[in-house]
Design an enzyme around this catalytic site. Structure first.
Site, short mmCIF file in Angstrom:
data_model
loop_
_atom_site.label_atom_id
_atom_site.label_comp_id
_atom_site.label_asym_id
_atom_site.label_seq_id
_atom_site.Cartn_x
_atom_site.Cartn_y
_atom_site.Cartn_z
NE ARG A 96 -3.89 0.41 1.94
CZ ARG A 96 -5.13 0.43 2.44
NH1 ARG A 96 -5.38 1.13 3.54
NH2 ARG A 96 -6.11 -0.25 1.87
CG HIS A 123 -8.26 0.00 -3.01
ND1 HIS A 123 -7.44 -1.08 -2.69
CD2 HIS A 123 -8.95 0.29 -1.87
CE1 HIS A 123 -7.64 -1.41 -1.42
NE2 HIS A 123 -8.54 -0.60 -0.90
CD GLN A 126 -12.90 -1.93 -1.30
OE1 GLN A 126 -12.17 -1.88 -0.33
NE2 GLN A 126 -14.12 -2.47 -1.23
CG ASP A 214 -13.67 6.02 -1.01
OD1 ASP A 214 -13.69 5.88 0.23
OD2 ASP A 214 -12.61 6.02 -1.67
CB CYS A 254 -14.09 0.97 -0.22
SG CYS A 254 -13.70 2.71 0.04
NE ARG A 282 -10.49 -5.42 -0.13
CZ ARG A 282 -9.57 -4.54 0.31
NH1 ARG A 282 -9.98 -3.47 0.98
NH2 ARG A 282 -8.30 -4.70 0.07
N1 NVA Z 1 -10.05 6.53 -1.26
C1 NVA Z 1 -9.69 6.08 0.06
C2 NVA Z 1 -9.89 4.61 0.17
C3 NVA Z 1 -9.59 4.01 1.50
C4 NVA Z 1 -9.81 2.53 1.53
C5 NVA Z 1 -8.26 6.48 0.38
O1 NVA Z 1 -7.40 6.36 -0.51
O2 NVA Z 1 -7.99 6.90 1.49
N1 CP Z 2 -11.35 -0.53 2.17
C1 CP Z 2 -10.08 -0.53 2.63
O1 CP Z 2 -9.11 -0.63 1.87
O2 CP Z 2 -9.99 -0.44 3.98
P1 CP Z 2 -8.63 -0.23 4.79
O3 CP Z 2 -8.08 1.13 4.40
O4 CP Z 2 -9.04 -0.29 6.23
O5 CP Z 2 -7.68 -1.31 4.43
#
Ligand code: NVA
Ligand code: CP
Length: 310
Positions: A96, A123, A126, A214, A254, A282
């Site tokens: 990540r 993502h 997801q 989101d 998500c 997930r």
């Molecule tokens: N768009 C959000 C998704 C988190 C799972 C982010 O990047 O923070």
């Molecule tokens: N939806 C998702 O990726 O959640 P986290 O950021 O908690 O991993």
């Protein structure tokens, strides 16, 4: 060539369907027995880390999660060297990252599959879980209409590609300057989708089977939060907006969710919400993905691949 998953369109449409089928296998083969998966996190995570760690365990393997600051990626040593070293210990690497290009550099150097666990651009894990949730609920993907309301971000981009490649219709509703660019629409259309964009949420949601949102401010953009709260006024998915969806329309997010911002509590906690099934999926989706990537690897018998066959 080692297969990676940096974005959904690294999978062809039939491969994506195979991943979803593999996610449904009740007794998955123990392809990771005695092997590991390294999981590197530059940002916080609840679902992704837990889902991926447990998927690895369910495949007989050992997950090893580390925060990127422990490794000091690109300070102590370049991301490419990190990936090369991890390839010697693990059957797969997940990361990540803030900057998608970090993943690209890791994938270019790794000799095992690299999986995007979220970047600024996408993502994909997801999106696989989102499609699994939709397919489990409706029994099909083709012809399903999904409305995405809010910020065109990493989640929205991957969802659009996955949905388009699965024969679904995608309607984005985003404020001016926060919507998909022409290149994003072209990319989703290139995989075969009926994809469009508007600035009017009610238009996108009209008759939709799935309404998705989101957060307005993604991780890494926190200093824009106040400005974004104003820019996104009128884009909250509330009961009034959900009433415009199809009669059997469902709500997805998500997570994490901000009640009172992108979604009303009555919707995310309401009867049409599938967010908890989605969160659990997930784990099933990434397990299917790992089965696919590791099986691909075994079939290819790559020269230089000295790891035990899955
Ligand atoms: N768009 C959000 C998704 C988190 C799972 C982010 O990047 O923070
Ligand atoms: N939806 C998702 O990726 O959640 P986290 O950021 O908690 O991993």
């Amino acid at each position: 060539m080692t297969r990676h998953l940096l974005e959904v369109d690294d999978l062809s449409a039939p491969e994506l369907a195979t991943v979803l089928d593999l996610a449904e296998r009740p007794d998955p083969p123990q392809v990771l027995a005695g092997r590991g998966m390294a999981l590197l996190f530059e940002k916080p995570s609840l679902r992704t880390r837990n889902a991926t760690e447990m998927a690895v365990v369910q495949l007989g393997g050992h997950p090893l999660s580390v925060r990127a600051e422990e490794v000091d990626v690109d300070v102590r040593e370049p991301a490419s060297d990190v990936a090369r070293a991890l390839s010697g210990y693990h059957a797969a690497i997940g990361a990540r990252v803030f900057d998608h290009s970090t993943l690209k550099r890791m994938a270019a150097a790794a000799s095992v599959p690299v999986v995007n666990l979220l970047s600024d651009a996408s993502h994909p894990c997801q999106a696989l879980a989102d499609l699994l949730t939709i397919r489990r609920h409706f029994g099909r993907l083709a012809g399903i209409q999904v409305a995405y309301v809010g910020d065109f971000n990493n989640v929205a981009r991957s969802l659009g590609l996955a949905a388009a490649s699965s024969g679904m219709t995608v309607r984005y509703a985003c404020p001016d300057a926060y919507g998909p660019g022409q290149a994003d629409l072209d990319a989703a259309r290139a995989v075969g989708g009926d994809v469009s964009s508007t600035t009017v949420p009610a238009e996108a949601v009209s008759g939709a089977d799935v309404v998705y949102t989101d957060v307005w401010t993604s991780m890494g953009a926190e200093d824009e939060a106040e400005h974004r709260r104003h820019a996104f006024e009128g884009f909250t998915v509330d009961e009034e907006l959900m009433a415009r969806a199809g009669e059997a329309g469902v709500f997805l997010h998500c997570l994490p969710a901000h009640r009172g911002e992108e979604v009303a509590a009555a919707v995310v906690d309401g009867p049409r919400s599938l967010v908890w099934e989605q969160a659990e999926n997930r784990m099933h989706a990434v397990r299917g993905l790992l089965l696919f990537l590791l099986a691909e690897r075994r079939e290819r018998h790559e020269p230089g691949d000295t790891s035990p066959a899955p």
